[in-house]
Design a protein around this motif. Structure first.
Motif: not given
Length: 60
Positions: A30-41
């Motif tokens: 899940t860490n990769g998904k969190v980093k991606l979502n943070k970058w998108i936001a």
């Protein structure tokens, strides 16, 4: 003395260790998904601020 065998759940150190390994594996996934979502936001917020700044500059 009589032994009381009314234990609901018997937890061993091995069970705790196995659960920790499970949690660690889940965090890695899940860490990769969190980093991606943070970058998108962050990118979306930056673009919105730039657009608002340009709009205010055009109005003035």
């Amino acid at each position: 003395m009589t032994e009381n065998n009314d234990t609901f759940v018997r937890i061993t150190n091995q069970k705790i260790y196995d659960k920790l390994l499970e949690i660690e594996a889940h965090v890695k996934i899940t860490n990769g998904k969190v980093k991606l979502n943070k970058w998108i936001a962050t990118t979306a917020l930056s673009l919105v601020i730039v657009v608002i700044g340009l709009y205010v500059k055009l109005i003035s």
